[in-house]
Design an enzyme around this catalytic site. Structure first.
Site, short mmCIF file in Angstrom:
data_model
loop_
_atom_site.label_atom_id
_atom_site.label_comp_id
_atom_site.label_asym_id
_atom_site.label_seq_id
_atom_site.Cartn_x
_atom_site.Cartn_y
_atom_site.Cartn_z
CE LYS A 50 -3.14 -2.92 0.03
NZ LYS A 50 -2.48 -4.17 -0.40
CD GLU A 205 -7.06 -15.17 -13.97
OE1 GLU A 205 -7.72 -16.19 -13.69
OE2 GLU A 205 -6.18 -14.71 -13.21
CG HIS A 447 -24.06 18.47 -2.31
ND1 HIS A 447 -23.94 17.66 -3.42
CD2 HIS A 447 -23.96 19.75 -2.76
CE1 HIS A 447 -23.78 18.42 -4.50
NE2 HIS A 447 -23.79 19.70 -4.11
#
Length: 468
Positions: A50, A205, A447
């Site tokens: 990450k 794959e 919002h």
């Protein structure tokens, strides 16, 4: 030395189980073969990958994502060594954090290889061969998983040219061409890192789609996005050979449905075909612990093996190989060992692909509902119709809800888009409490936010969306 609990392995399942057990008043010891705690996840898996995913995203954005926003800079330059230093610093911080938590919770640790000697007994052999014998009322096997390789194909992983995810986070230079064998989460995450840094990436794959097991709608759209970013895909292909060739390697494969063999050469080949339970050297057979047909430790609903007082959690038992699944099992098992009622809801375990955009899912896929004969309804909303997504220039992807046709109870949620891994938890909480799409659709959302797309998809499930 005697304890209430000995945990073998300090990955997310093991260290969380140990901490929770200590918090509940049990005397706990942890056995770890590495010099540092955290298991595969913190040392060579989730955390370092990450760090590289984020760093490579920043590099790509700086290279060709800012000019249209009115931010002009000079030509960007990659300092791979510095990027790797960042990754290593993140790993160091996390593993030291686990060590601190052990100290804080008075958990004793033993560095060495743990072996089950039978009911309530564990031996620890350190790097010098010295053996220490420990005793406990309960022993927890939390040894995680290892690279699976390619079934039926002899592959020699050297972590330089033919690599696993371990080598994938430690390359010394950006390859011109990387072949990724496996279109699952690990392959796509690591492939996207090196693609953003300049490598040509080809994914081979076996299945006819990437992200096998995920919602087909999501996988199809996600593949289009990755292809637009430059990744190439060869689907429905069975790999027959992987070997070094000159300074690089070559991969041979043929159509699963039959056809001619094709061979591709690359600087680096990443083997990302899944993982297998790690049970080597644990003495399980001698201790009488039963494994299933896939080499996983067989347990009952309380994580206990057939040997009284011996438990197992995480990647080493059945279920998805996810760090957070292991963590939840660790908490549940600690509660059980402390005499409480531990429980994991396996129907509400989210999964995330940390690419850019992210992919996140929780609950059932449309294909699973069809196979189960469940009548359902679908609600979708694209991020291209979301104001915040437009403002941030991240319009790719959508949110999809699946709800029971009669009760409106949400059965699954799937998101492709920027920040999907954070937004999926709104659906997970909803499902944990048996909520409906209307419950979410009638909940006010700030919002402008990306999360409004989640609400709109919920509105589309029980009524109609407002902004499309």
């Amino acid at each position: 030395m005697s304890y209430d609990v000995i945990v073998i392995g300090s990955g997310p399942g093991g260290y969380v189980c140990a901490i929770k057990a200590a918090q509940l008043g049990l005397k706990v010891a942890v056995v770890e073969k590495r010099e540092t705690f955290g298991g595969t996840c913190l040392n060579i898996g989730c955390i370092p990958s990450k760090a590289l995913l984020h760093a490579s995203e920043v590099f790509a954005h700086a290279s060709h994502g800012m000019e249209s926003l009115g931010v002009e800079t000079g030509k960007t330059k990659l300092n791979l060594g510095k990027m790797m230093e960042h990754k290593d610093a993140v790993v160091k911080s996390n593993v030291e954090g686990v060590a601190y938590l052990f100290k804080k919770n008075k958990i004793e640790s033993f560095i060495g290889t743990g072996k089950l000697l039978g009911e309530g007994k564990v031996s620890v052999t350190d790097a010098d061969g010295k053996e220490t014998e420990l005793e406990a009322k309960n022993v927890v096997i939390a040894t995680g998983s290892d690279v699976a390789g390619i079934p039926g194909v002899d592959v020699k992983i050297d972590e330089k040219v033919i690599i696993s995810s371990t080598g994938g986070i430690a390359l010394e230079k950006v390859p011109e061409h990387m072949i990724v064998v496996g279109g699952g989460v690990i392959g796509l995450e690591m492939g996207s890192v090196w693609s953003r840094l300049g490598a040509k990436v080809t994914v081979v794959e076996y299945l006819d789609s990437i992200l096998g097991g995920m919602d087909a709608d999501v996988a199809k759209q996600f593949q289009r996005i990755l292809a637009k970013q430059g990744m190439e895909f060869k689907l429905g292909q069975k790999v027959t050979g992987v070997e070094t060739a000159g300074k690089g390697a070559k991969v041979s494969f043929e159509p699963v449905k039959g056809g001619d063999t094709e061979t591709l050469e690359a600087d680096v080949v990443l083997i990302a075909t899944g993982r297998k339970p790690y049970t080597e050297g644990l003495g399980l057979e001698d201790a009488g612990v039963v494994l299933d047909e896939r080499g996983r430790v067989r347990t009952d609903h309380h994580y206990q093996t057939n040997v009284p007082g011996v438990y197992a959690i995480g990647d080493v038992i059945a279920g998805p190989m996810l760090a957070h699944k292991a963590e939840d099992e660790g908490v549940a098992l600690a509660e059980i060992m402390a005499g409480q009622a531990g429980h994991v809801n396996y129907g509400v375990i989210p999964s995330v692909v940390y690419t850019q955009p992210e992919v996140a899912a929780v609950g059932k896929t449309e294909e699973e509902l069809k196979a189960d004969g469940v009548k359902y309804k679908v609600g979708k909303f694209p991020f291209s119709a979301n104001g915040r997504a437009r403002a941030m220039q991240v319009p790719d992807g959508f949110v999809k809800f699946l709800a029971d046709a009669e009760t409106d109870r949400v059965l699954g949620a799937h998101i492709v888009g920027f920040g999907a891994g954070e937004m999926i938890h709104e659906a997970a909480v909803l499902m944990e409490f048996g909520g409906s799409s209307e419950d979410l659709g009638r909940t006010c959302h700030a919002h402008p936010t990306m999360s409004e797309a989640v609400r709109e998809a919920a509105l589309a499930t029980f009524a109609k969306p407002l902004h499309i």
